[in-house]
Design an enzyme around this catalytic site. Structure first.
Site, PDB file in Angstrom:
ATOM      1  N   SER A 159      69.068 -12.850  36.861  1.00 46.34           N
ATOM      2  CA  SER A 159      67.868 -12.770  37.581  1.00 46.34           C
ATOM      3  C   SER A 159      67.777 -13.938  38.541  1.00 46.34           C
ATOM      4  CB  SER A 159      66.722 -12.864  36.510  1.00 46.34           C
ATOM      5  OG  SER A 159      65.434 -12.982  37.228  1.00 46.34           O
ATOM      6  N   TYR A 196      61.919 -16.976  29.480  1.00 41.42           N
ATOM      7  CA  TYR A 196      62.829 -16.005  29.928  1.00 41.42           C
ATOM      8  C   TYR A 196      63.631 -16.716  31.134  1.00 41.42           C
ATOM      9  CZ  TYR A 196      63.753 -12.162  33.254  1.00 41.42           C
ATOM     10  OH  TYR A 196      64.554 -11.150  34.223  1.00 41.42           O
ATOM     11  N   LYS A 223      67.948 -16.581  31.398  1.00 44.10           N
ATOM     12  CA  LYS A 223      68.968 -16.223  32.529  1.00 44.10           C
ATOM     13  C   LYS A 223      69.902 -17.292  32.778  1.00 44.10           C
ATOM     14  CE  LYS A 223      67.211 -11.988  32.278  1.00 44.10           C
ATOM     15  NZ  LYS A 223      68.095 -10.924  31.943  1.00 44.10           N
TER      16      LYS A 223
END
Length: 252
Positions: free
Chosen positions: A135, A148, A152
């Site tokens: 991401s 999150y 990534k």
């Protein structure tokens, strides 16, 4: 014929990738934790496809999935570890359970897919392609998406290390890094961030979209087009890379 497995392919980006790889001529195994969704996409593809419901956080289930695909479709040549989740919270609010869930899917799931696919590819001989979902949040940490973002960043590190370890087997390992995509995940991010920022539904997405140099929200097909390149022969000399495909939000 090359065979690809796409995880989390019951909807959104994963579905678009599965459909694109099928159009490219790959046999496609459609994975999702939701069996009905996986079966619907496999039916949509038709031809040489199959549904392989499995939870990517279960290592044994991932290895069994790879074995089942090789048995049914003849080989596993491309693994797209696409399955992932997001959660909007400040880092001060994140609980141990939040961390376990986020890392179980976004990191452990990627590692298990890599292990299972690479083991099969080495046995087969002839190399292969492992493609991971990272991401833009793996290149620049985002507030309210801290844990999150951490997952990534981890995917980027795993991608680089795996590329070095597996090069001797002619297995390439790369990641794709989407930005703001018009999917259910971004609908959730918009809704939850709105609560923190005092925005109405849609306003947060609109604000973030102003960061996109190309001036429009990304579609799942935009991502699928790049994964098509990573899965095909034109990317044979590319490995260890985590490439932004985000319309020009993060530039490095």
């Amino acid at each position: 014929m090359s065979t690809a497995i796409v995880t989390g392919a019951g909807r959104g980006i994963g579905r678009a990738i599965a459909l694109r790889l099928a159009r490219d001529g790959h046999a496609v195994a459609v994975n999702d934790v939701d069996a009905e969704s996986a079966e619907a996409v496999a039916k949509e593809i038709g031809g040489r496809s199959m549904a392989v419901p499995a939870d990517v956080t279960d290592r044994d289930a991932v290895f069994a999935m790879v074995d089942a695909v090789a048995g049914e479709l003849g080989s596993v040549d491309v693994m797209v570890a696409n399955a992932g989740i997001a959660q909007v919270k400040t880092l001060l609010e994140v609980t141990p359970d939040d961390l376990r869930t986020m890392f179980s899917v976004n990191v452990f799931g990627v590692v298990y897919c890599l292990q299972a696919a690479a083991t099969r590819m080495i046995t087969q001989g002839g190399g292969g392609k492992i493609i991971n979902a990272a991401s833009i949040a793996g290149h620049a940490g985002f507030s309210l998406l801290g844990h999150y973002s951490a997952t990534k960043f981890a995917v980027r590190g795993i991608t680089q290390a795996a590329a070095k370890e597996l090069a001797q087997h002619q297995i390439t390992v790369n990641s794709y890094c989407p930005g703001i995509v018009g999917t259910d995940m971004w609908d959730l991010i918009d809704e939850k961030m709105g609560g923190y920022l005092g925005n109405e539904k849609g306003e947060t997405l609109e604000e973030f979209s102003k960061l996109i140099a190309l001036g429009r929200v990304q579609t799942p097909d935009d991502v699928a087009g790049f994964v098509s390149y990573l899965a095909g022969p034109d990317s044979n000399y590319m490995t260890g890379q985590s490439v932004m495909i985000d319309g020009g939000i993060v530039m490095v």
